[in-house]
Design a protein around this motif. Structure first.
Motif, PDB file in Angstrom:
ATOM      1  N   SER A  12       0.949  -1.126  -0.015  1.00 44.54           N
ATOM      2  CA  SER A  12       0.200   0.204  -0.138  1.00 44.54           C
ATOM      3  C   SER A  12       0.806   1.449   0.499  1.00 44.54           C
ATOM      4  O   SER A  12       2.554   1.604   0.219  1.00 44.54           O
ATOM      5  N   SER A  13       0.730   2.259   0.131  1.00 42.92           N
ATOM      6  CA  SER A  13       1.145   3.821   0.062  1.00 42.92           C
ATOM      7  C   SER A  13       2.210   3.729   1.436  1.00 42.92           C
ATOM      8  O   SER A  13       2.688   4.106   1.121  1.00 42.92           O
ATOM      9  N   SER A  14       2.025   3.138   2.429  1.00 40.04           N
ATOM     10  CA  SER A  14       2.389   2.703   3.010  1.00 40.04           C
ATOM     11  C   SER A  14       2.888   2.154   3.935  1.00 40.04           C
ATOM     12  O   SER A  14       4.041   1.641   4.832  1.00 40.04           O
ATOM     13  N   VAL A  15       3.059   0.843   3.823  1.00 36.95           N
ATOM     14  CA  VAL A  15       3.470  -0.414   3.603  1.00 36.95           C
ATOM     15  C   VAL A  15       4.140  -0.818   2.778  1.00 36.95           C
ATOM     16  O   VAL A  15       3.216  -0.683   1.761  1.00 36.95           O
ATOM     17  N   LYS A  16       5.263  -1.610   3.163  1.00 36.78           N
ATOM     18  CA  LYS A  16       6.147  -2.859   1.682  1.00 36.78           C
ATOM     19  C   LYS A  16       6.238  -4.006   3.081  1.00 36.78           C
ATOM     20  O   LYS A  16       6.639  -4.048   4.263  1.00 36.78           O
TER      21      LYS A  16
END
Length: 162
Positions: free
Chosen positions: A132-136
């Motif tokens: 997501s935009s904040s999770v890798k």
């Protein structure tokens, strides 16, 4: 070996000071498997120095296996290479300090625990998968070169943008 270590320290210091800019930062957690130390848990912080270069300080603790536990503190540099829209691979190089403890007290009375710490050189590669935009999600394979003791470490983790 000492000349290589001094060279890497100087190189890391030059890169960090000459390219330092405000960048993205992230906090991550990982599960590690060291081929000689067993299972470990870690925490890491990432800071983007440039568009393609980041530094990652990390702390890892490896649980006791065959009466030996270990922890390490590292500072690795990653050169980021986007290969797809949500996938980035990177080579890594860095320095660390590794400390191993032999839990000899577990053998009975009269025994004392023994610890030893040494400088480590880290070489390897990894990949980030944007969820997501904040999770890798992150996979990493590195070889730790430690005087008298080397190990291959496979890590898997998650990183959250700050």
């Amino acid at each position: 070996m000492k000349k290589l270590l001094v060279f890497l320290v100087c190189l890391c210091a030059c890169i960090a000071t000459s390219y330092a800019q405000k960048g993205e930062s992230a906090l991550g957690f990982n599960l590690n498997y060291g081929n000689d130390t067993n299972i470990g848990l870690g925490v890491k912080y990432r800071y983007g120095l440039t568009e393609h270069l980041r530094i990652e300080p990390a702390f890892n603790y490896y649980f006791k296996h065959d009466y030996v536990s270990m922890w390490d503190l590292n500072a690795n540099f990653h050169y980021l290479c986007p290969v797809a829209e949500n996938i980035t691979v990177y080579p890594l190089a860095g320095l660390g300090y590794a400390n191993a403890t032999a839990h000899l007290k577990d053998l009975g009375e009269g025994w004392k625990n023994v610890s030893d710490g040494k400088i480590a050189v880290n070489l390897g590669a990894g990949a980030d998968f944007q969820v997501s935009s904040s999770v890798k999600l992150n996979l990493e394979l590195k070889y730790q070169i430690i005087d008298g003791y080397n190990q291959l470490v496979l890590g898997a983790g998650v990183v959250f943008a700050l």
